[in-house]
Design an enzyme around this catalytic site. Sequence first.
Site, PDB file in Angstrom:
ATOM      1  N   ARG A 211       0.853  -1.191   0.000  1.00  0.00           N
ATOM      2  CA  ARG A 211       0.000   0.000   0.000  1.00  0.00           C
ATOM      3  C   ARG A 211       0.886   1.238   0.000  1.00  0.00           C
ATOM      4  O   ARG A 211       1.642   1.452   0.959  1.00  0.00           O
ATOM      5  CB  ARG A 211      -0.877   0.032   1.257  1.00  0.00           C
ATOM      6  CG  ARG A 211      -1.696  -1.242   1.467  1.00  0.00           C
ATOM      7  CD  ARG A 211      -3.092  -1.085   0.946  1.00  0.00           C
ATOM      8  NE  ARG A 211      -3.775  -2.368   0.863  1.00  0.00           N
ATOM      9  CZ  ARG A 211      -4.953  -2.635   1.443  1.00  0.00           C
ATOM     10  NH1 ARG A 211      -5.539  -1.719   2.171  1.00  0.00           N
ATOM     11  NH2 ARG A 211      -5.514  -3.805   1.268  1.00  0.00           N
ATOM     12  N   GLU A 213       0.499   4.076   0.865  1.00  0.00           N
ATOM     13  CA  GLU A 213      -0.133   5.113   1.677  1.00  0.00           C
ATOM     14  C   GLU A 213       0.914   6.103   2.131  1.00  0.00           C
ATOM     15  O   GLU A 213       1.980   5.715   2.594  1.00  0.00           O
ATOM     16  CB  GLU A 213      -0.791   4.472   2.906  1.00  0.00           C
ATOM     17  CG  GLU A 213      -2.091   3.794   2.563  1.00  0.00           C
ATOM     18  CD  GLU A 213      -2.555   2.816   3.635  1.00  0.00           C
ATOM     19  OE1 GLU A 213      -1.878   2.689   4.660  1.00  0.00           O
ATOM     20  OE2 GLU A 213      -3.587   2.171   3.409  1.00  0.00           O
ATOM     21  N   ARG A 219       0.241   2.436  13.115  1.00  0.00           N
ATOM     22  CA  ARG A 219      -0.508   1.226  12.751  1.00  0.00           C
ATOM     23  C   ARG A 219      -0.632   1.000  11.246  1.00  0.00           C
ATOM     24  O   ARG A 219      -1.453   0.202  10.811  1.00  0.00           O
ATOM     25  CB  ARG A 219      -1.877   1.237  13.393  1.00  0.00           C
ATOM     26  CG  ARG A 219      -2.673   2.471  13.084  1.00  0.00           C
ATOM     27  CD  ARG A 219      -3.870   2.463  13.957  1.00  0.00           C
ATOM     28  NE  ARG A 219      -4.734   3.567  13.637  1.00  0.00           N
ATOM     29  CZ  ARG A 219      -5.996   3.627  13.963  1.00  0.00           C
ATOM     30  NH1 ARG A 219      -6.553   2.627  14.583  1.00  0.00           N
ATOM     31  NH2 ARG A 219      -6.718   4.648  13.671  1.00  0.00           N
ATOM     32  N   HIS A 220       0.151   1.722  10.464  1.00  0.00           N
ATOM     33  CA  HIS A 220       0.163   1.494   9.022  1.00  0.00           C
ATOM     34  C   HIS A 220       1.553   1.081   8.561  1.00  0.00           C
ATOM     35  O   HIS A 220       2.553   1.637   9.015  1.00  0.00           O
ATOM     36  CB  HIS A 220      -0.240   2.764   8.263  1.00  0.00           C
ATOM     37  CG  HIS A 220      -1.695   3.044   8.337  1.00  0.00           C
ATOM     38  ND1 HIS A 220      -2.230   3.855   9.299  1.00  0.00           N
ATOM     39  CD2 HIS A 220      -2.724   2.613   7.570  1.00  0.00           C
ATOM     40  CE1 HIS A 220      -3.558   3.910   9.125  1.00  0.00           C
ATOM     41  NE2 HIS A 220      -3.875   3.166   8.084  1.00  0.00           N
ATOM     42  N   GLU A 356      -9.160  -1.067  13.677  1.00  0.00           N
ATOM     43  CA  GLU A 356      -9.763  -2.019  12.733  1.00  0.00           C
ATOM     44  C   GLU A 356      -8.796  -3.160  12.435  1.00  0.00           C
ATOM     45  O   GLU A 356      -7.618  -2.934  12.201  1.00  0.00           O
ATOM     46  CB  GLU A 356     -10.062  -1.258  11.432  1.00  0.00           C
ATOM     47  CG  GLU A 356     -10.650  -2.129  10.349  1.00  0.00           C
ATOM     48  CD  GLU A 356     -10.515  -1.478   8.967  1.00  0.00           C
ATOM     49  OE1 GLU A 356     -10.910  -0.319   8.802  1.00  0.00           O
ATOM     50  OE2 GLU A 356      -9.990  -2.173   8.066  1.00  0.00           O
ATOM     51  N   SER A 359     -11.634  -6.192   7.197  1.00  0.00           N
ATOM     52  CA  SER A 359     -12.763  -5.735   6.374  1.00  0.00           C
ATOM     53  C   SER A 359     -13.257  -6.934   5.587  1.00  0.00           C
ATOM     54  O   SER A 359     -12.447  -7.770   5.163  1.00  0.00           O
ATOM     55  CB  SER A 359     -12.324  -4.716   5.326  1.00  0.00           C
ATOM     56  OG  SER A 359     -11.954  -3.541   5.917  1.00  0.00           O
ATOM     57  N   ARG A 407      -1.546  -6.259  12.567  1.00  0.00           N
ATOM     58  CA  ARG A 407      -2.476  -5.625  13.513  1.00  0.00           C
ATOM     59  C   ARG A 407      -3.006  -6.637  14.521  1.00  0.00           C
ATOM     60  O   ARG A 407      -3.261  -6.305  15.671  1.00  0.00           O
ATOM     61  CB  ARG A 407      -3.630  -4.967  12.775  1.00  0.00           C
ATOM     62  CG  ARG A 407      -3.185  -3.723  12.068  1.00  0.00           C
ATOM     63  CD  ARG A 407      -4.369  -2.855  11.759  1.00  0.00           C
ATOM     64  NE  ARG A 407      -3.941  -1.686  11.017  1.00  0.00           N
ATOM     65  CZ  ARG A 407      -4.769  -0.793  10.499  1.00  0.00           C
ATOM     66  NH1 ARG A 407      -6.075  -0.958  10.658  1.00  0.00           N
ATOM     67  NH2 ARG A 407      -4.319   0.244   9.848  1.00  0.00           N
TER      68      ARG A 407
HETATM   69  P1  AMO Z   1      -8.644  -3.513   3.770  1.00  0.00           P
HETATM   70  O1  AMO Z   1      -8.014  -2.568   2.819  1.00  0.00           O
HETATM   71  O2  AMO Z   1      -9.546  -2.931   4.823  1.00  0.00           O
HETATM   72  O3  AMO Z   1      -9.538  -4.594   3.004  1.00  0.00           O
HETATM   73  O4  AMO Z   1      -7.527  -4.375   4.475  1.00  0.00           O
HETATM   74  C1  AMO Z   1      -7.871  -5.434   5.339  1.00  0.00           C
HETATM   75  C2  AMO Z   1      -7.070  -5.358   6.637  1.00  0.00           C
HETATM   76  O5  AMO Z   1      -5.671  -5.366   6.348  1.00  0.00           O
HETATM   77  C3  AMO Z   1      -4.984  -4.558   7.274  1.00  0.00           C
HETATM   78  N1  AMO Z   1      -4.292  -3.475   6.559  1.00  0.00           N
HETATM   79  C4  AMO Z   1      -3.130  -2.913   6.948  1.00  0.00           C
HETATM   80  N2  AMO Z   1      -2.324  -3.166   7.974  1.00  0.00           N
HETATM   81  C5  AMO Z   1      -1.227  -2.422   8.115  1.00  0.00           C
HETATM   82  N3  AMO Z   1      -0.869  -1.436   7.263  1.00  0.00           N
HETATM   83  C6  AMO Z   1      -1.649  -1.144   6.198  1.00  0.00           C
HETATM   84  N4  AMO Z   1      -1.299  -0.175   5.357  1.00  0.00           N
HETATM   85  C7  AMO Z   1      -2.840  -1.902   6.012  1.00  0.00           C
HETATM   86  N5  AMO Z   1      -3.830  -1.886   5.084  1.00  0.00           N
HETATM   87  C8  AMO Z   1      -4.685  -2.845   5.442  1.00  0.00           C
HETATM   88  C9  AMO Z   1      -6.022  -3.991   8.231  1.00  0.00           C
HETATM   89  C10 AMO Z   1      -7.289  -4.073   7.432  1.00  0.00           C
HETATM   90  O6  AMO Z   1      -8.424  -4.158   8.250  1.00  0.00           O
HETATM   91  N6  AMO Z   1      -9.897  -6.624   0.028  1.00  0.00           N
HETATM   92  C11 AMO Z   1     -10.281  -6.163   1.363  1.00  0.00           C
HETATM   93  C12 AMO Z   1     -10.571  -7.320   2.292  1.00  0.00           C
HETATM   94  C13 AMO Z   1     -11.799  -8.122   1.931  1.00  0.00           C
HETATM   95  O7  AMO Z   1     -12.878  -7.518   1.740  1.00  0.00           O
HETATM   96  O8  AMO Z   1     -11.700  -9.360   1.871  1.00  0.00           O
HETATM   97  C14 AMO Z   1      -9.145  -5.306   1.897  1.00  0.00           C
HETATM   98  O9  AMO Z   1      -8.015  -5.349   1.479  1.00  0.00           O
HETATM   99  O10 AMO Z   1      -6.071  -4.824   9.376  1.00  0.00           O
END
Ligand code: AMO
Length: 433
Positions: A211, A213, A219-220, A356, A359, A407
């Site tokens: 990602r 981001e 937490r990212h 969170e 998802s 997480r």
């Molecule tokens: P989402 O983007 O919410 O959903 O990601 C799912 C979970 O992955 C973790 N996560 C991260 N952890 C750390 N750093 C990050 N940058 C990061 N991005 C995401 C979180 C988050 O809740 N395709 C959907 C899932 C689905 O619907 O099956 C998805 O990727 O814990």
Amino acid sequence: MEDRTYTADAEPGQTATVAGWAHEIRDLGGIAFLIVRDTTGKIQVKFEKDEMDDDLVETGMGVNRESVVKVTGDVEEEERAPTGVEIVPESVEVVADADPELPLDPSGKVDADLSTRLDNRTLDLRKEETKAIFEIRAEVLRSVREAFRDLGSTEINTPKIVATGTEGGTELFPITYFGQEAFMNQSPQLFKQLMVGSGLERVFEIGPIFRAEEHNTPRHLNEATSIDFESAFFDHEDAMDACETVVKAAYEGVAENCRDELEALGYEDFEAPEGDFPRLTYEEAIERINATGELDEQLVWGDDLPTEGEKALGDDVGSHYFITDWPSEIKPFYIKDHDDDEQLSTGFDLMHPNMELVSGGQREHRYDHLVEGFEQQGLDPDAFEYYTKMFKYGMPPHAGWGLGGERLVMTMLGLENIREAVLFPRDRQRLSP
Ligand code: AMO
């Protein structure tokens, strides 16, 4: 290595060879101790200067801390030794010398900041507490895999180099693939969905997601480990049940198999969450957040939940909980709407009181609706033809979710920074090691 005895297995009466790191050297005058540490623990090696060969004493006492040493000798009972036994050495060999200037102190006596620790993970993981985090992380992955297998799902591995993204165009890392633009994948979303329409039906994957981001938070990560699940003939309720089972299995595995590691981290009463995780609708969630009075502005339908809002609700609920029935407009195109209300999606999040974790949702499996969803989200359905096409050949209703591996470990252990749960984290500042 032949005939090596782990320090934890050294028994009085035995002649043993231990190999490990010089943890500490204590010279008390007539008597001196070298503490040797290996992956199982530590053992004391005793040097009685008057009774031993000078060369042997000199080698033992001259070792630099953190050098790799091999010691052979008789194992004897000694009440005063930290583990109740000690070695009276016949030979001491320095296998690999360590520079006396260490970038961090593995004995933990001198604190190091996180950045120094991450730059020197090899030394950092010589500390019992840091090592414990990664033993626990491994147990989390092991128990999660077992839970998935018990749920009848098959482990899959999908590509991490892709032609198109899924979770939002701005968060992609572009790469060059034989002169063609490509990206690091943000989620196995589309591939896992393609597999529920295959003969496998129910699948899971544990793998990296990337990602791009911009934000740098505790937490990212820019590279995270996603624990993904997807099943044919599941609705969102079934998917939440599976999610609850898998998260609880991770806690139960750690509670059962990581007692020493939990102790090293100072947990006295680590327990797996009990009872069902409450399921609140998005509407109830915003009402409860508003009622806490913690936010300057009241939330209204359609708002994403701000971090402070999640925190206020987490404190209020006090356990893991789901938020269900999100507004369709803030969930991705692949999430199915409720049949009787297309403003309302079947999307859900699993929340730990602090953040969170997951998802998920039921997916749109009807070809026409899916293509429409792409267009509404501003994505070109033609770029995703490899995916949409398969929805023309018998795609069952299905649901699933993605769980952030780091997480999960972070919230389970109460770590302050997600980077503590990653060996070599990738973030805005960190591309090496
Ligand atoms: P989402 O983007 O919410 O959903 O990601 C799912 C979970 O992955 C973790 N996560 C991260 N952890 C750390 N750093 C990050 N940058 C990061 N991005 C995401 C979180 C988050 O809740 N395709 C959907 C899932 C689905 O619907 O099956 C998805 O990727 O814990």
